[in-house]
Design a protein around this motif. Sequence first.
Motif, PDB file in Angstrom:
ATOM      1  N   THR A  12       0.856  -1.188   0.000  1.00 42.81           N
ATOM      2  CA  THR A  12       0.000   0.000   0.000  1.00 42.81           C
ATOM      3  C   THR A  12       0.890   1.235   0.000  1.00 42.81           C
ATOM      4  O   THR A  12       2.107   1.146   0.214  1.00 42.81           O
ATOM      5  CB  THR A  12      -0.909   0.048   1.246  1.00 42.81           C
ATOM      6  OG1 THR A  12      -0.092   0.257   2.402  1.00 42.81           O
ATOM      7  CG2 THR A  12      -1.742  -1.206   1.375  1.00 42.81           C
ATOM      8  N   ILE A  44      -7.581  -6.709  -6.829  1.00 41.92           N
ATOM      9  CA  ILE A  44      -7.288  -5.283  -6.983  1.00 41.92           C
ATOM     10  C   ILE A  44      -7.509  -4.884  -8.434  1.00 41.92           C
ATOM     11  O   ILE A  44      -6.869  -5.437  -9.339  1.00 41.92           O
ATOM     12  CB  ILE A  44      -5.839  -4.976  -6.563  1.00 41.92           C
ATOM     13  CG1 ILE A  44      -5.644  -5.344  -5.088  1.00 41.92           C
ATOM     14  CG2 ILE A  44      -5.498  -3.509  -6.816  1.00 41.92           C
ATOM     15  CD1 ILE A  44      -4.230  -5.188  -4.590  1.00 41.92           C
ATOM     16  N   ASN A  49      -6.137   5.168 -10.754  1.00 42.17           N
ATOM     17  CA  ASN A  49      -6.254   5.763  -9.423  1.00 42.17           C
ATOM     18  C   ASN A  49      -5.998   4.756  -8.306  1.00 42.17           C
ATOM     19  O   ASN A  49      -5.919   5.129  -7.147  1.00 42.17           O
ATOM     20  CB  ASN A  49      -7.628   6.423  -9.242  1.00 42.17           C
ATOM     21  CG  ASN A  49      -8.767   5.431  -9.350  1.00 42.17           C
ATOM     22  OD1 ASN A  49      -8.675   4.440 -10.072  1.00 42.17           O
ATOM     23  ND2 ASN A  49      -9.852   5.703  -8.656  1.00 42.17           N
ATOM     24  N   VAL A  50      -5.838   3.471  -8.642  1.00 43.43           N
ATOM     25  CA  VAL A  50      -5.544   2.428  -7.648  1.00 43.43           C
ATOM     26  C   VAL A  50      -4.076   2.015  -7.720  1.00 43.43           C
ATOM     27  O   VAL A  50      -3.399   1.934  -6.702  1.00 43.43           O
ATOM     28  CB  VAL A  50      -6.469   1.204  -7.850  1.00 43.43           C
ATOM     29  CG1 VAL A  50      -6.097   0.084  -6.890  1.00 43.43           C
ATOM     30  CG2 VAL A  50      -7.927   1.598  -7.680  1.00 43.43           C
ATOM     31  N   ASP A  64      -3.080   2.231  -3.957  1.00 36.87           N
ATOM     32  CA  ASP A  64      -3.902   3.034  -3.048  1.00 36.87           C
ATOM     33  C   ASP A  64      -5.289   2.411  -3.085  1.00 36.87           C
ATOM     34  O   ASP A  64      -6.070   2.674  -4.005  1.00 36.87           O
ATOM     35  CB  ASP A  64      -3.926   4.479  -3.494  1.00 36.87           C
ATOM     36  CG  ASP A  64      -4.624   5.398  -2.506  1.00 36.87           C
ATOM     37  OD1 ASP A  64      -4.941   4.926  -1.383  1.00 36.87           O
ATOM     38  OD2 ASP A  64      -4.854   6.565  -2.849  1.00 36.87           O
ATOM     39  N   LEU A  65      -5.568   1.558  -2.117  1.00 37.54           N
ATOM     40  CA  LEU A  65      -6.806   0.793  -2.119  1.00 37.54           C
ATOM     41  C   LEU A  65      -8.008   1.690  -1.834  1.00 37.54           C
ATOM     42  O   LEU A  65      -7.970   2.508  -0.919  1.00 37.54           O
ATOM     43  CB  LEU A  65      -6.760  -0.323  -1.079  1.00 37.54           C
ATOM     44  CG  LEU A  65      -5.712  -1.405  -1.304  1.00 37.54           C
ATOM     45  CD1 LEU A  65      -5.755  -2.417  -0.170  1.00 37.54           C
ATOM     46  CD2 LEU A  65      -5.927  -2.101  -2.637  1.00 37.54           C
ATOM     47  N   PRO A  66      -9.085   1.518  -2.616  1.00 39.17           N
ATOM     48  CA  PRO A  66     -10.299   2.280  -2.328  1.00 39.17           C
ATOM     49  C   PRO A  66     -10.932   1.807  -1.026  1.00 39.17           C
ATOM     50  O   PRO A  66     -10.674   0.677  -0.584  1.00 39.17           O
ATOM     51  CB  PRO A  66     -11.204   1.981  -3.527  1.00 39.17           C
ATOM     52  CG  PRO A  66     -10.589   0.850  -4.254  1.00 39.17           C
ATOM     53  CD  PRO A  66      -9.182   0.692  -3.790  1.00 39.17           C
ATOM     54  N   ASP A  67     -11.737   2.647  -0.414  1.00 39.65           N
ATOM     55  CA  ASP A  67     -12.430   2.274   0.822  1.00 39.65           C
ATOM     56  C   ASP A  67     -13.227   0.991   0.613  1.00 39.65           C
ATOM     57  O   ASP A  67     -13.853   0.809  -0.431  1.00 39.65           O
ATOM     58  CB  ASP A  67     -13.364   3.396   1.274  1.00 39.65           C
ATOM     59  CG  ASP A  67     -12.607   4.618   1.741  1.00 39.65           C
ATOM     60  OD1 ASP A  67     -11.415   4.473   2.118  1.00 39.65           O
ATOM     61  OD2 ASP A  67     -13.182   5.726   1.720  1.00 39.65           O
ATOM     62  N   LEU A  69     -12.016  -2.031   0.366  1.00 42.85           N
ATOM     63  CA  LEU A  69     -11.269  -3.113  -0.286  1.00 42.85           C
ATOM     64  C   LEU A  69     -10.252  -3.619   0.651  1.00 42.85           C
ATOM     65  O   LEU A  69      -9.482  -3.911   1.095  1.00 42.85           O
ATOM     66  CB  LEU A  69     -10.624  -2.618  -1.583  1.00 42.85           C
ATOM     67  CG  LEU A  69     -10.077  -3.681  -2.483  1.00 42.85           C
ATOM     68  CD1 LEU A  69     -11.162  -4.600  -3.006  1.00 42.85           C
ATOM     69  CD2 LEU A  69      -9.370  -3.057  -3.678  1.00 42.85           C
TER      70      LEU A  69
END
Length: 69
Positions: A12, A44, A49-50, A64-67, A69
């Motif tokens: 991350t 993933i 954007n991830v 950058d994991l989304p909320d 996940l």
Amino acid sequence: YYYQIMGIQVYTVKEVYLGKITEIIRTGSNDVYAVSGGPRNLLIPALDNVIIDVDINSRQMTVDLPDGL
């Protein structure tokens, strides 16, 4: 290329180890990376954007994991 991504270590943005990419799933809109060997198995999405950075030489990916996940 897929062969360059397979087995790469995933971290991350806060430098938490998530595991290694064990499978690449092709979907209609974007690829999805299956990550295992870390605290839990993850899927993933391969979205700009991830996936923050991919360093092929050091075999490391930063996400950058989304909320949720």
